[in-house]
Design a protein around this motif. Structure first.
Motif, PDB file in Angstrom:
ATOM      1  N   PHE A 161     -45.297  39.389  35.641  1.00 38.85           N
ATOM      2  CA  PHE A 161     -45.417  38.152  34.369  1.00 38.85           C
ATOM      3  C   PHE A 161     -44.644  38.932  33.286  1.00 38.85           C
ATOM      4  O   PHE A 161     -43.708  38.711  33.424  1.00 38.85           O
ATOM      5  N   GLY A 162     -44.276  37.676  31.979  1.00 35.87           N
ATOM      6  CA  GLY A 162     -43.337  37.881  31.388  1.00 35.87           C
ATOM      7  C   GLY A 162     -43.370  38.267  30.067  1.00 35.87           C
ATOM      8  O   GLY A 162     -45.028  38.807  29.529  1.00 35.87           O
ATOM      9  N   ASP A 163     -42.762  37.958  29.399  1.00 30.74           N
ATOM     10  CA  ASP A 163     -43.809  39.631  27.767  1.00 30.74           C
ATOM     11  C   ASP A 163     -44.111  38.622  26.825  1.00 30.74           C
ATOM     12  O   ASP A 163     -45.541  39.155  26.463  1.00 30.74           O
ATOM     13  N   GLY A 164     -44.333  37.075  26.585  1.00 28.89           N
ATOM     14  CA  GLY A 164     -44.718  36.295  26.848  1.00 28.89           C
ATOM     15  C   GLY A 164     -46.415  36.788  27.125  1.00 28.89           C
ATOM     16  O   GLY A 164     -47.602  36.206  26.060  1.00 28.89           O
ATOM     17  N   ALA A 165     -46.866  36.818  27.874  1.00 29.20           N
ATOM     18  CA  ALA A 165     -48.446  37.074  28.540  1.00 29.20           C
ATOM     19  C   ALA A 165     -48.733  38.164  27.510  1.00 29.20           C
ATOM     20  O   ALA A 165     -49.758  38.591  27.875  1.00 29.20           O
ATOM     21  N   THR A 166     -48.280  39.046  27.405  1.00 28.99           N
ATOM     22  CA  THR A 166     -48.419  40.283  26.669  1.00 28.99           C
ATOM     23  C   THR A 166     -49.242  40.494  25.643  1.00 28.99           C
ATOM     24  O   THR A 166     -49.922  41.034  24.931  1.00 28.99           O
ATOM     25  N   SER A 167     -49.232  38.560  24.710  1.00 30.95           N
ATOM     26  CA  SER A 167     -49.860  38.769  23.842  1.00 30.95           C
ATOM     27  C   SER A 167     -51.112  37.577  24.124  1.00 30.95           C
ATOM     28  O   SER A 167     -52.204  37.270  23.072  1.00 30.95           O
ATOM     29  N   THR A 208     -40.914  48.936  22.779  1.00 29.47           N
ATOM     30  CA  THR A 208     -41.252  48.808  24.162  1.00 29.47           C
ATOM     31  C   THR A 208     -42.652  47.505  24.946  1.00 29.47           C
ATOM     32  O   THR A 208     -42.936  48.230  24.212  1.00 29.47           O
ATOM     33  N   ILE A 209     -42.323  46.915  25.325  1.00 29.92           N
ATOM     34  CA  ILE A 209     -43.394  46.667  26.080  1.00 29.92           C
ATOM     35  C   ILE A 209     -43.321  47.758  27.650  1.00 29.92           C
ATOM     36  O   ILE A 209     -44.922  48.150  26.853  1.00 29.92           O
ATOM     37  N   ALA A 210     -43.279  48.688  28.080  1.00 29.58           N
ATOM     38  CA  ALA A 210     -43.955  49.519  28.454  1.00 29.58           C
ATOM     39  C   ALA A 210     -44.730  50.104  27.908  1.00 29.58           C
ATOM     40  O   ALA A 210     -45.335  50.936  28.609  1.00 29.58           O
ATOM     41  N   GLN A 211     -43.990  50.469  26.420  1.00 27.03           N
ATOM     42  CA  GLN A 211     -45.242  51.941  25.698  1.00 27.03           C
ATOM     43  C   GLN A 211     -46.212  51.216  25.538  1.00 27.03           C
ATOM     44  O   GLN A 211     -47.839  52.413  24.733  1.00 27.03           O
ATOM     45  N   LYS A 212     -46.851  50.367  25.595  1.00 25.32           N
ATOM     46  CA  LYS A 212     -48.104  49.430  25.852  1.00 25.32           C
ATOM     47  C   LYS A 212     -49.106  50.085  26.665  1.00 25.32           C
ATOM     48  O   LYS A 212     -50.713  50.708  26.110  1.00 25.32           O
ATOM     49  N   ALA A 213     -48.353  50.631  28.158  1.00 28.12           N
ATOM     50  CA  ALA A 213     -48.873  51.499  28.543  1.00 28.12           C
ATOM     51  C   ALA A 213     -49.707  52.628  28.053  1.00 28.12           C
ATOM     52  O   ALA A 213     -51.140  52.850  28.554  1.00 28.12           O
ATOM     53  N   ILE A 214     -48.993  53.136  27.145  1.00 27.18           N
ATOM     54  CA  ILE A 214     -49.979  54.512  26.650  1.00 27.18           C
ATOM     55  C   ILE A 214     -50.878  54.581  26.019  1.00 27.18           C
ATOM     56  O   ILE A 214     -51.994  55.516  25.929  1.00 27.18           O
ATOM     57  N   ALA A 215     -50.964  52.961  24.810  1.00 26.03           N
ATOM     58  CA  ALA A 215     -52.558  53.074  24.917  1.00 26.03           C
ATOM     59  C   ALA A 215     -53.914  52.893  25.595  1.00 26.03           C
ATOM     60  O   ALA A 215     -54.752  53.016  25.220  1.00 26.03           O
ATOM     61  N   TYR A 216     -53.480  52.781  26.292  1.00 28.83           N
ATOM     62  CA  TYR A 216     -54.199  52.216  27.477  1.00 28.83           C
ATOM     63  C   TYR A 216     -55.072  53.437  28.966  1.00 28.83           C
ATOM     64  O   TYR A 216     -54.958  53.323  29.763  1.00 28.83           O
ATOM     65  N   GLY A 217     -53.509  54.381  28.581  1.00 31.54           N
ATOM     66  CA  GLY A 217     -53.999  55.654  29.076  1.00 31.54           C
ATOM     67  C   GLY A 217     -53.224  56.021  30.528  1.00 31.54           C
ATOM     68  O   GLY A 217     -53.321  56.781  31.431  1.00 31.54           O
ATOM     69  N   PHE A 218     -51.713  55.192  30.866  1.00 29.90           N
ATOM     70  CA  PHE A 218     -51.111  55.314  32.132  1.00 29.90           C
ATOM     71  C   PHE A 218     -49.370  55.271  31.304  1.00 29.90           C
ATOM     72  O   PHE A 218     -49.624  55.086  30.737  1.00 29.90           O
ATOM     73  N   GLU A 219     -48.271  55.467  32.472  1.00 31.24           N
ATOM     74  CA  GLU A 219     -47.625  55.374  31.977  1.00 31.24           C
ATOM     75  C   GLU A 219     -46.802  54.258  32.867  1.00 31.24           C
ATOM     76  O   GLU A 219     -47.149  53.171  33.249  1.00 31.24           O
ATOM     77  N   ASN A 246     -53.990  57.423  42.290  1.00 28.65           N
ATOM     78  CA  ASN A 246     -53.214  58.644  40.997  1.00 28.65           C
ATOM     79  C   ASN A 246     -52.974  57.000  39.907  1.00 28.65           C
ATOM     80  O   ASN A 246     -52.210  57.592  39.056  1.00 28.65           O
ATOM     81  N   GLY A 247     -53.574  56.033  40.341  1.00 28.33           N
ATOM     82  CA  GLY A 247     -53.959  54.872  39.188  1.00 28.33           C
ATOM     83  C   GLY A 247     -52.455  54.057  38.924  1.00 28.33           C
ATOM     84  O   GLY A 247     -51.863  53.984  39.883  1.00 28.33           O
ATOM     85  N   PRO A 248     -52.193  53.059  37.633  1.00 22.54           N
ATOM     86  CA  PRO A 248     -52.133  52.134  37.117  1.00 22.54           C
ATOM     87  C   PRO A 248     -50.129  52.732  36.905  1.00 22.54           C
ATOM     88  O   PRO A 248     -50.479  53.710  36.297  1.00 22.54           O
ATOM     89  N   THR A 249     -49.448  51.630  36.590  1.00 21.91           N
ATOM     90  CA  THR A 249     -48.390  51.828  36.018  1.00 21.91           C
ATOM     91  C   THR A 249     -47.873  50.297  35.463  1.00 21.91           C
ATOM     92  O   THR A 249     -48.144  48.878  36.564  1.00 21.91           O
ATOM     93  N   LEU A 250     -46.962  50.225  34.463  1.00 21.83           N
ATOM     94  CA  LEU A 250     -46.607  49.434  33.415  1.00 21.83           C
ATOM     95  C   LEU A 250     -44.484  49.377  33.903  1.00 21.83           C
ATOM     96  O   LEU A 250     -44.096  50.560  33.314  1.00 21.83           O
ATOM     97  N   ILE A 251     -44.436  48.676  34.555  1.00 23.98           N
ATOM     98  CA  ILE A 251     -42.588  48.654  34.680  1.00 23.98           C
ATOM     99  C   ILE A 251     -42.092  47.644  33.489  1.00 23.98           C
ATOM    100  O   ILE A 251     -42.962  46.484  33.744  1.00 23.98           O
TER     101      ILE A 251
END
Ligand SMILES: Cc1ncc(C[n+]2csc(CCOP(=O)(O)OP(=O)(O)O)c2C)c(N)n1
Length: 364
Positions: A161-167, A208-219, A246-251
């Motif tokens: 997905f793209g950066d826009g999809a994160t909204s 960063t977009i990467a850090q959004k994963a932290i709010a959801y409890g993964f890397e 061992n769960g999901p990851t956001l790259i």
């Protein structure tokens, strides 16, 4: 009670190879020369496909087309990491990803030509069709991953997905579910800096977009998206981690769309030429070619042979696409629901009547 810090976070950035060469040899993933050349071949083939698609669109042979130029490393690096039981969930710019999967290129042209047969994925490919609605595929990827987990399968899903999809709400719902249920999902965000004309800075206030994963409890990690080795390394590790339970990851792949958003867009209206030129210097294909040359496993003769091979393959795909029998209008209705809902059935019947009348008129 005194104030105290109860949570802190950091986000890793991975870059194996930059414009000058290998930046950090310790991070180089284990790949044979043969595999690296294969990745390069796929990137060159994907570019040839893209160049031709833009021409076909200008000739009126296909409809609006979304180029992936500049994002080959993200898509080929991500797909190259897939295991044979993993599944690909693309957005709408993933032609290079499909090509890396070995998907027939004439069907990709058919898709962009508005032919529903191009959206029907042959059984041997673990992939969903292109998803034009921004972000909906994230939920499908998480749902499928959850099913894999419930069935105790050692496999994972990767969703592009793209950066826009994160909204989109879909992104947050998918990330939350994946975090809570530890689904084997790899979220691969191609942050190409724009969602049509909206720059990344207006998409999110986060650094960063990467850090959004932290709010959801993964890397979440950020990688150089113009470096195929960084993407491959991150995706392989994340897929392995996911399939082992061992769960999901956001790259977040930090990259750039070198072309217009689609053939219906003019990026000159919102981007400077200087910015585009700066990113052209980071072209993922050139970067990998320089690496091959540096390793003395490439030559101008091999380059020429490769380009000829890619162009021939593309021309063959165009011929196959053009030789396809005309699509049946009914195809428009066929592939969405297992059991067709009443409204869709009515529309199909209406169209069928209309087409039959046209045929009768034509035949006198
Ligand atoms: C739900 C939905 N809203 C709006 C659109 C129109 N649209 C198509 S692409 C796009 C921007 C997507 O940006 P991004 O997710 O960053 O992906 P990119 O185009 O950069 O690859 C929009 C708003 C759409 N297709 N679907």
């Amino acid at each position: 009670m005194p104030e105290k810090t109860i949570a802190e976070f950091s986000v890793k950035y991975v870059q194996v190879m930059d414009e000058k060469g290998i930046a950090d040899a310790k991070l180089m993933p284990r790949l044979s020369d043969k595999q690296i050349i294969e990745m390069y071949r796929l990137m060159v083939l994907a570019k040839a496909f893209d160049d031709k698609a833009l021409k076909l669109q200008r000739q009126g042979k296909i409809g609006t087309y979304a180029s992936h130029r500049g994002q080959e490393a993200c898509q080929i690096g991500g797909v190259y990491a897939l295991g044979k039981n993993d599944w690909l969930f693309p957005a709408f710019r993933e032609n290079a990803a499909f090509i890396a999967l070995g998907f027939p290129m004439h069907l990709l042209y058919a898709y962009w030509g508005g032919d529903e047969r191009g959206a029907k994925i042959p059984k041997e490919f673990n992939a969903l069709p292109t998803s034009i609605p921004v972000g909906t595929q994230l939920l499908h990827a998480v749902g499928t991953a959850w099913a894999m987990k419930l069935k105790k399968k050692k496999s994972a899903t990767i969703v592009f997905f793209g950066d826009g999809a994160t909204s989109e709400g879909d992104f947050h719902e998918a990330m939350n579910f994946a975090g809570v249920f530890k689904t084997p999902t790899v979220f691969l965000c191609q942050n190409n800096q724009y969602a049509i004309s909206v720059p990344r800075s207006q998409q999110t206030a986060a650094e960063t977009i990467a850090q959004k994963a932290i709010a959801y409890g993964f890397e979440g990690i950020q990688v150089d998206g113009n470096d195929v080795f960084s993407v491959y390394r991150a995706a392989s590790e994340a897929l392995k981690k996911a399939s082992m339970g061992n769960g999901p990851t956001l790259i977040e792949c930090f990259t750039y769309r070198l072309s217009d958003h689609t053939t219906a867009d003019d990026a000159k209206r919102y981007r400077t030429e200087k910015e585009v030129l700066e990113w052209k210097k980071k072209d993922p294909i050139e970067r990998l070619r320089k690496h091959l040359e540096g390793k003395k496993i490439w030559s101008s003769r091999k380059e020429k042979e490769l380009i000829d091979w890619a162009n021939e393959k593309v021309e063959k795909a165009v011929k196959e696409f053009e030789a396809m029998p005309a699509p049946v209008p009914d195809d428009m209705f066929q592939y969405l629901f297992a059991a067709m809902p009443r409204r869709l059935r009515e529309q199909r019947d209406y169209l069928e009547k209309y087409v039959n009348e046209l045929r009768r008129e034509k035949n006198g």
